[in-house]
Design an enzyme around this catalytic site. Structure first.
Site, PDB file in Angstrom:
ATOM      1  N   LYS A  92       0.831  -1.207   0.000  1.00  0.00           N
ATOM      2  CA  LYS A  92       0.000   0.000   0.000  1.00  0.00           C
ATOM      3  C   LYS A  92       0.870   1.263   0.000  1.00  0.00           C
ATOM      4  O   LYS A  92       0.635   2.188  -0.784  1.00  0.00           O
ATOM      5  CB  LYS A  92      -0.922  -0.031   1.224  1.00  0.00           C
ATOM      6  CG  LYS A  92      -1.868   1.149   1.349  1.00  0.00           C
ATOM      7  CD  LYS A  92      -3.113   0.764   2.129  1.00  0.00           C
ATOM      8  CE  LYS A  92      -2.880   0.650   3.622  1.00  0.00           C
ATOM      9  NZ  LYS A  92      -2.802   1.962   4.296  1.00  0.00           N
ATOM     10  N   ARG A 107       2.946   5.998  -3.354  1.00  0.00           N
ATOM     11  CA  ARG A 107       4.096   6.788  -3.791  1.00  0.00           C
ATOM     12  C   ARG A 107       4.336   6.627  -5.292  1.00  0.00           C
ATOM     13  O   ARG A 107       4.785   7.561  -5.960  1.00  0.00           O
ATOM     14  CB  ARG A 107       5.333   6.379  -2.978  1.00  0.00           C
ATOM     15  CG  ARG A 107       5.226   6.866  -1.508  1.00  0.00           C
ATOM     16  CD  ARG A 107       6.111   6.036  -0.595  1.00  0.00           C
ATOM     17  NE  ARG A 107       6.235   6.567   0.757  1.00  0.00           N
ATOM     18  CZ  ARG A 107       5.361   6.347   1.753  1.00  0.00           C
ATOM     19  NH1 ARG A 107       4.276   5.626   1.551  1.00  0.00           N
ATOM     20  NH2 ARG A 107       5.579   6.858   2.968  1.00  0.00           N
ATOM     21  N   GLY A 162      -4.943   7.788   5.503  1.00  0.00           N
ATOM     22  CA  GLY A 162      -4.037   8.747   6.138  1.00  0.00           C
ATOM     23  C   GLY A 162      -2.822   9.039   5.273  1.00  0.00           C
ATOM     24  O   GLY A 162      -2.333  10.178   5.226  1.00  0.00           O
ATOM     25  N   ARG A 218      -8.333  12.233  12.654  1.00  0.00           N
ATOM     26  CA  ARG A 218      -6.925  11.921  12.929  1.00  0.00           C
ATOM     27  C   ARG A 218      -6.079  13.199  12.990  1.00  0.00           C
ATOM     28  O   ARG A 218      -6.399  14.199  12.362  1.00  0.00           O
ATOM     29  CB  ARG A 218      -6.402  10.939  11.869  1.00  0.00           C
ATOM     30  CG  ARG A 218      -7.119   9.593  12.008  1.00  0.00           C
ATOM     31  CD  ARG A 218      -6.655   8.600  10.999  1.00  0.00           C
ATOM     32  NE  ARG A 218      -5.271   8.214  11.205  1.00  0.00           N
ATOM     33  CZ  ARG A 218      -4.611   7.372  10.422  1.00  0.00           C
ATOM     34  NH1 ARG A 218      -5.211   6.846   9.372  1.00  0.00           N
ATOM     35  NH2 ARG A 218      -3.360   7.068  10.676  1.00  0.00           N
ATOM     36  N   SER A 250       7.455   8.961  12.318  1.00  0.00           N
ATOM     37  CA  SER A 250       6.348   8.864  11.359  1.00  0.00           C
ATOM     38  C   SER A 250       6.844   9.012   9.931  1.00  0.00           C
ATOM     39  O   SER A 250       7.345  10.072   9.543  1.00  0.00           O
ATOM     40  CB  SER A 250       5.292   9.934  11.643  1.00  0.00           C
ATOM     41  OG  SER A 250       4.415  10.019  10.525  1.00  0.00           O
ATOM     42  N   GLN A 274       4.884   9.054   7.426  1.00  0.00           N
ATOM     43  CA  GLN A 274       3.960   9.945   6.709  1.00  0.00           C
ATOM     44  C   GLN A 274       4.398  11.395   6.859  1.00  0.00           C
ATOM     45  O   GLN A 274       4.381  12.164   5.889  1.00  0.00           O
ATOM     46  CB  GLN A 274       2.536   9.756   7.216  1.00  0.00           C
ATOM     47  CG  GLN A 274       1.951   8.409   6.815  1.00  0.00           C
ATOM     48  CD  GLN A 274       0.528   8.205   7.262  1.00  0.00           C
ATOM     49  OE1 GLN A 274      -0.031   9.016   8.005  1.00  0.00           O
ATOM     50  NE2 GLN A 274      -0.079   7.121   6.835  1.00  0.00           N
ATOM     51  N   ASP A 290       2.192  -1.185  11.750  1.00  0.00           N
ATOM     52  CA  ASP A 290       0.867  -1.576  11.250  1.00  0.00           C
ATOM     53  C   ASP A 290       0.513  -3.023  11.590  1.00  0.00           C
ATOM     54  O   ASP A 290      -0.603  -3.463  11.320  1.00  0.00           O
ATOM     55  CB  ASP A 290       0.801  -1.398   9.733  1.00  0.00           C
ATOM     56  CG  ASP A 290       0.794   0.080   9.347  1.00  0.00           C
ATOM     57  OD1 ASP A 290       0.438   0.912  10.194  1.00  0.00           O
ATOM     58  OD2 ASP A 290       1.158   0.379   8.192  1.00  0.00           O
ATOM     59  N   ARG A 315      -6.051   1.648  18.110  1.00  0.00           N
ATOM     60  CA  ARG A 315      -5.787   0.202  18.004  1.00  0.00           C
ATOM     61  C   ARG A 315      -5.416  -0.437  19.332  1.00  0.00           C
ATOM     62  O   ARG A 315      -5.466  -1.669  19.457  1.00  0.00           O
ATOM     63  CB  ARG A 315      -4.709  -0.060  16.944  1.00  0.00           C
ATOM     64  CG  ARG A 315      -5.257   0.122  15.548  1.00  0.00           C
ATOM     65  CD  ARG A 315      -4.268  -0.201  14.457  1.00  0.00           C
ATOM     66  NE  ARG A 315      -4.934  -0.134  13.161  1.00  0.00           N
ATOM     67  CZ  ARG A 315      -4.311  -0.001  12.000  1.00  0.00           C
ATOM     68  NH1 ARG A 315      -2.985   0.087  11.959  1.00  0.00           N
ATOM     69  NH2 ARG A 315      -4.998   0.048  10.876  1.00  0.00           N
TER      70      ARG A 315
HETATM   71  C1  S3P Z   1       2.688   4.862   6.261  1.00  0.00           C
HETATM   72  C2  S3P Z   1       3.252   5.198   7.461  1.00  0.00           C
HETATM   73  C3  S3P Z   1       2.721   4.751   8.762  1.00  0.00           C
HETATM   74  C4  S3P Z   1       1.768   3.583   8.617  1.00  0.00           C
HETATM   75  C5  S3P Z   1       0.790   3.801   7.500  1.00  0.00           C
HETATM   76  C6  S3P Z   1       1.499   3.978   6.180  1.00  0.00           C
HETATM   77  C7  S3P Z   1       3.284   5.363   5.009  1.00  0.00           C
HETATM   78  O1  S3P Z   1       2.027   5.831   9.362  1.00  0.00           O
HETATM   79  O2  S3P Z   1       1.064   3.374   9.827  1.00  0.00           O
HETATM   80  O3  S3P Z   1      -0.098   2.691   7.393  1.00  0.00           O
HETATM   81  O4  S3P Z   1       2.939   4.850   3.923  1.00  0.00           O
HETATM   82  O5  S3P Z   1       4.112   6.283   5.092  1.00  0.00           O
HETATM   83  P1  S3P Z   1       2.773   6.895  10.344  1.00  0.00           P
HETATM   84  O6  S3P Z   1       3.746   7.630   9.545  1.00  0.00           O
HETATM   85  O7  S3P Z   1       1.656   7.754  10.853  1.00  0.00           O
HETATM   86  O8  S3P Z   1       3.380   6.032  11.412  1.00  0.00           O
END
Ligand code: S3P
Length: 441
Positions: free
Chosen positions: A27, A32, A100, A128, A173, A175, A321, A352
């Site tokens: 995913k 990306r 997210g 969130r 993080s 993300q 995750d 979670r």
């Molecule tokens: C992700 C980063 C993680 C992960 C999410 C996917 C990503 O989140 O939990 O399912 O693709 O960069 P966080 O950056 O909030 O930890």
């Protein structure tokens, strides 16, 4: 949710997992691939794209911004890159559903555009935390309006220009890191992000694959803005986060022997293998190879007796995750498993920690939630009814628990399994899980 009611899973107790299977594409990498392919010069061909709701939300967003994308057709995409400045203002808000990753990474990219866009999503996504991205983006010069508590919808107003920053992430993080690096593509000068612990590095790797120089010095990652991305071909591995359900399932169910093909084993994602091995799992990494800058392998997993462990802190971001299903492994282990340092689990698609503890307690497992983790004492698992709170990974984790339960398990609110794992029910059933789905209401 479908018009014809809510989706439930019903799983009979017991059984084992065997055979060979390939779970859908990663995913994180799928998001990306669309983002960088859309901004590149030239045609990017992708295989192994995840045709799940989350990555499709990213794909639809770029189509609404005028990018020509053919597919997905059996995981294949052909993206006609629009170039760094080729996106058009969408004629409506970009609805990112439950995703997210779409919201946070797109917020970075949108901050560098010269048009205004609104990013929205479902009730989970709208609750969130977004200040973690809007604060540093604002420091870079982005103009972002949020709800009063800093949540989405995010209205990102086309700004004059962004300026690179040097930012220490307050939490581990990927993300947030990726959001800032993607904004940095449009910023004047250098953007640097330092991370408190290693997190998934797909953005950095893929930028390199598109010919964009990224420098890493220890925990600090830097890039200089206003370069170009050059189209490339991408082969996306199977998602280790989806494989994780089967790694745990085949471990806890007696007489299991399962081969998971072409799984991404990037060292910033392999915490689930490391933690399960620490607990006594029998996982063999076979035929490890490189697929377009990402490591992949076939994973053979056989039944094993697990013991409770203290989960090492350095593994937490590498398995972030996978904790819902790791909690199921802990429930099947002898002794106590202790997780700390995982407060981020409280702000995922659901809380979670709480939702898993509630479900485990409903199944008769001794689970004690803490502020930043959980203490689980392994023991018998009864059957019962579980509320997944619309969280895909909670639903799949409890489906796997049925392999060791005394009675059937019914799981409510399973529509969102499609966000990350379309075809879960059929694939799991083919491997030996006695699962069926049905709609009510
Ligand atoms: C992700 C980063 C993680 C992960 C999410 C996917 C990503 O989140 O939990 O399912 O693709 O960069 P966080 O950056 O909030 O930890």
């Amino acid at each position: 949710m479908s018009a014809s009611g809510r989706l439930l899973f019903s799983i009979d107790a017991g059984g084992c997992l065997s055979g060979r299977l390939r779970v859908p594409g990663d995913k994180s990498i799928s998001h990306r691939a669309v983002m960088l392919g859309a901004l590149a010069s030239g045609i990017t061909r992708v295989s192994g794209f995840l045709e799940g709701e989350d990555s499709l939300a990213t794909l639809r967003a770029f189509r609404l911004m005028g990018v020509d994308i053919e597919g997905p057709d059996n995981g294949r995409l052909r993206i006609q890159g629009a170039g760094m400045h080729g996106l058009r203002a969408p004629d409506r808000p970009l609805d990112l559903g439950n995703s997210g990753t779409s919201m946070r990474l797109l917020a970075g990219l949108m901050s560098g555009q010269n048009f205004t866009v609104t990013l929205t999503g479902d009730s989970s996504l709208l609750s969130r935390p977004m200040r973690r991205i809007t604060e540093p983006l604002t420091r870079m010069g982005a103009c972002i309006e949020t709800g009063s508590d800093g949540t989405a919808p995010l209205r990102i107003v086309g700004c004059e220009r962004l300026i690179g920053i040097d930012y220490l992430l307050p939490m581990a993080s990927a993300q947030v890191k990726s959001c800032l690096l993607l904004a940095g593509l449009y910023a004047e000068g250098e953007t640097c992000v330092s991370e408190p612990a290693p997190t998934r590095d797909h953005t950095e790797r893929m930028l390199g694959g598109f010919g964009y120089p990224v420098r890493r010095d220890g925990n600090r990652i830097c890039l200089t803005g206003r370069g170009v991305l050059t189209a490339t071909d991408l082969d996306i591995p199977a998602d280790i986060s989806s494989a994780a359900f089967f790694l745990v399932g085949a471990t806890i169910a007696e007489k299991s022997d399962l081969l998971l093909e072409h799984v991404g084993i990037n060292p910033t994602r392999n915490g689930v293998i490391n933690i399960l091995r620490l607990m006594g799992a029998d996982i063999e990494v076979l035929n490890a190879r490189d697929a377009g800058g990402e490591q992949v392998a076939d994973l053979r997993v056989r039944s094993a007796k697990l013991r409770g462990v203290r989960i090492p802190h350095d593994q937490v971001p590498l398995a972030i995750d996978e904790f819902p299903v790791l909690f199921i492994a802990a429930a099947c282990a002898e002794g106590e498993t202790v997780l700390t340092g995982a407060e981020e689990l409280r702000v995922k698609e659901s809380d979670r920690i709480q939702v898993m503890a509630d479900g485990l307690l409903a199944l008769g497992v001794d689970a004690r939630p803490t502020a930043d983790g959980m203490i689980i004492r392994g023991g018998p698992i009864k059957g019962g009814r579980i509320r997944s709170h619309g969280d895909h990974r909670i639903a799949m984790a409890f489906a796997i628990a049925a392999l060791r339960a005394a009675n059937p398990i019914v799981i409510e609110d399973c529509d969102n399994v499609n966000t990350s794992f379309p075809g879960f029910v059929n694939l799991a059933a083919a491997a030996g899980l006695a699962i069926r789905d049905y709609r009510v209401g």
